[in-house]
Design a protein around this motif. Structure first.
Motif, PDB file in Angstrom:
ATOM      1  N   SER A  96      25.407  50.972 107.404  1.00 26.43           N
ATOM      2  CA  SER A  96      25.772  49.849 108.274  1.00 26.43           C
ATOM      3  C   SER A  96      25.928  48.587 107.446  1.00 26.43           C
ATOM      4  CB  SER A  96      24.695  49.648 109.345  1.00 26.43           C
ATOM      5  OG  SER A  96      23.464  49.317 108.750  1.00 26.43           O
ATOM      6  N   GLY A  97      26.474  47.542 108.077  1.00 25.81           N
ATOM      7  CA  GLY A  97      26.843  46.329 107.370  1.00 25.81           C
ATOM      8  C   GLY A  97      25.754  45.760 106.497  1.00 25.81           C
ATOM      9  N   GLU A  98      24.528  45.648 107.043  1.00 24.90           N
ATOM     10  CA  GLU A  98      23.482  45.009 106.268  1.00 24.90           C
ATOM     11  C   GLU A  98      23.001  45.881 105.119  1.00 24.90           C
ATOM     12  OE1 GLU A  98      23.238  46.088 109.306  1.00 24.90           O
ATOM     13  OE2 GLU A  98      21.293  46.986 109.768  1.00 24.90           O
TER      14      GLU A  98
ATOM     15  N   PRO B 287      29.976  40.419 110.108  1.00 24.25           N
ATOM     16  CA  PRO B 287      28.873  41.360 110.347  1.00 24.25           C
ATOM     17  C   PRO B 287      28.440  41.416 111.808  1.00 24.25           C
ATOM     18  CG  PRO B 287      28.123  39.410 109.154  1.00 24.25           C
ATOM     19  CD  PRO B 287      29.605  39.353 109.166  1.00 24.25           C
ATOM     20  N   ASP B 288      28.583  40.295 112.531  1.00 27.40           N
ATOM     21  CA  ASP B 288      28.215  40.314 113.954  1.00 27.40           C
ATOM     22  C   ASP B 288      29.107  41.264 114.736  1.00 27.40           C
ATOM     23  OD1 ASP B 288      26.233  38.466 113.472  1.00 27.40           O
ATOM     24  OD2 ASP B 288      27.464  36.743 114.031  1.00 27.40           O
TER      25      ASP B 288
ATOM     26  N   GLN C 277      27.977  44.814 114.125  1.00 31.80           N
ATOM     27  CA  GLN C 277      26.778  45.141 114.908  1.00 31.80           C
ATOM     28  C   GLN C 277      27.146  45.399 116.364  1.00 31.80           C
ATOM     29  OE1 GLN C 277      23.648  45.645 113.981  1.00 31.80           O
ATOM     30  NE2 GLN C 277      24.078  45.290 111.824  1.00 31.80           N
TER      31      GLN C 277
ATOM     32  N   ALA D 148      28.689  48.833 116.627  1.00 25.40           N
ATOM     33  CA  ALA D 148      27.699  49.908 116.522  1.00 25.40           C
ATOM     34  C   ALA D 148      27.030  50.169 117.871  1.00 25.40           C
ATOM     35  CB  ALA D 148      26.649  49.558 115.470  1.00 25.40           C
ATOM     36  N   ALA D 149      26.656  49.099 118.583  1.00 27.94           N
ATOM     37  CA  ALA D 149      26.015  49.260 119.890  1.00 27.94           C
ATOM     38  C   ALA D 149      27.012  49.713 120.951  1.00 27.94           C
ATOM     39  CB  ALA D 149      25.362  47.938 120.305  1.00 27.94           C
TER      40      ALA D 149
ATOM     41  N   LYS E  50      31.271  53.172 114.892  1.00 28.01           N
ATOM     42  CA  LYS E  50      32.120  52.688 113.814  1.00 28.01           C
ATOM     43  C   LYS E  50      33.447  52.165 114.350  1.00 28.01           C
ATOM     44  CE  LYS E  50      30.072  56.308 110.968  1.00 28.01           C
ATOM     45  NZ  LYS E  50      30.300  57.346 109.944  1.00 28.01           N
TER      46      LYS E  50
END
Length: 422
Positions: A209-211, A390-391, A394, A397-398, A342
């Protein structure tokens, strides 16, 4: 108990087979047969499930609803006679006792109702997400018109679902189940079987994931999904490879690999020809022994400078699990990729399936996880946008999990089906 599976499409056949596999594992004496209304039902044949009526490939490939010319082509190809033979087989099955599981849209649902037998319906084609978000508010005029009856399912479809012989309805997502329950329809939120059987066979998924890395400059992996319909998939592939060229040009300071998940029914020859025209070169046999991010030792590995592109027809789940992003011109495969949390970048094609109208509807279905662009040239720019947000990653992803659900739906549906059919 005898059970007849009615389905109308390659993806629907696969979903029905997944449910049947779990039914066969339950402590119940089931005799399962099938009738694929569209296509030849290869998924059933591979699993040894008997087919009870004639089948035939039609010129449209099952997309007659997108173009009346496709419909007339199917009629000339024997569609009406085929449907009559299939209907007679369904009626004969019902007279001998048993139940029906209809998978797909109104066509198998209508057949199930006509049969006179008890039935359940697995709705794969429609979702309330086409019309609204979780707050259940209609948006544009177009969506209000499409949802004139208060649901994406039309009144006659809901009537079939509300009949006493319809013992259960399994919509594709929670929002659709909630809406259908308002009409006293026995709708159960069991999840979406599309998300089953997507476990990777490689020791560890390459996706982070991004982070965890993709925003910090590590190598990127992009899944290429051209679809499965011939010859449309070959035309889609040319569009996708144009987008790949833009990514190679844009990301010169970064390692990018491409994983092409190719349907088994496609020939690789036209795909390889397109790659070679674009300057990709097939790696030597010695290189193929090197460790790949997928579990297919027969995969074809191409290179262009420091970039790598892998063609596989055996490691679909591995490609989806290993990739960070997708360039997609497919139906079910795109939904499955998004369901893993994704982002997918989609490009309209010439059809008959992946047209602009189809891509726009898919965009509504999958929400922020889909980034629809007009041309291949915009793909690289869109990918850069995602990497700088990045937001958004996220949120995607959810969103994927919410819209496509957790794995295990086939097992849950099988258990509920046995309870409802007795």
């Amino acid at each position: 108990m005898r059970l007849l599976c009615l389905s109308n499409g390659h993806g629907e056949d696969a979903i029905a087979v997944r449910i049947c596999q779990h039914l066969q594992q339950l402590p119940s004496s089931l005799k399962i047969v099938a009738l694929p209304i569209v296509g030849e039902g290869q998924a059933y044949i591979e699993r040894g499930i008997p087919i009870v009526a004639p089948t035939q490939k039609m010129p449209s490939g099952g997309f007659v609803y997108m173009d009346w010319r496709q419909f007339w082509g199917d009629v000339r190809g024997g569609l009406l006679e085929l449907l009559w033979q299939q209907f007679r087989a369904v009626k004969a099955f019902a007279k001998e006792g048993g139940a029906i599981i209809a998978v797909g849209d109104i066509v198998p649902l209508f057949f199930a109702w006509l049969s006179g037998a008890p039935y359940v319906f697995v709705g794969t084609a429609k979702s309330e997400y086409y019309l609204r978000e979780e707050l259940k508010t209609f948006h544009s005029f177009k969506r209000r018109w499409e949802g004139w009856s208060g649901s994406v399912y039309l009144p006659w479809e809901r009537w079939f679902m509300s009949q006493p012989r319809c013992k259960a309805v399994f919509p594709r997502d929670s929002l659709t189940a909630q809406v259908l329950q308002q009409w006293s329809i026995p709708a159960f939120d069991m999840g979406n079987p599309m998300m089953d059987d997507l476990e990777s066979l490689t020791p560890e998924s390459a996706y982070l994931s991004g982070e965890k890395g993709i925003l910090q400059g590590r190598s990127l992996s992009v899944c290429l999904l051209p679809g499965s319909r011939i010859p449309e998939a070959y035309e889609n592939w040319q569009i996708i490879i144009s987008a790949v060229a833009g990514i190679v040009e844009t990301f010169r300071d970064r390692m990018v690999s491409f994983l092409a998940a190719i349907a088994p029914g496609l020939s690789l020859d036209p795909l390889q020809e397109t790659l070679e025209r674009q300057g990709w070169r097939l790696k030597s046999a010695q290189y193929l022994s090197a460790k790949l991010p997928i579990s297919d030792s027969t995969a074809l590995v191409y290179s262009q400078g420091k970039y790598q592109l892998i063609l596989t027809q055996k490691a679909f789940a591995d490609c989806l699990q290993a990739a960070d992003f997708a360039i997609a011109m497919a139906g079910t495969a795109t939904e499955q990729f998004v369901g893993l949390g994704k982002p997918a970048i989609t490009i309209p094609g010439k059809g008959p399936q992946f047209t602009y109208a189809f891509a726009e509807a898919q965009n509504r279905l999958l929400g922020p996880s889909i980034l629809l662009v007009e041309t291949p040239k915009l793909v690289a720019q869109t990918l850069k946008y995602l990497l700088n947000d990045p937001d958004r990653l996220q949120l995607i992803a959810a969103n994927g999990l919410r819209r496509m659900g957790k794995p295990g739906a086939s097992r849950r549906i099988a258990q509920c089906l046995i309870e409802k059919l007795g």
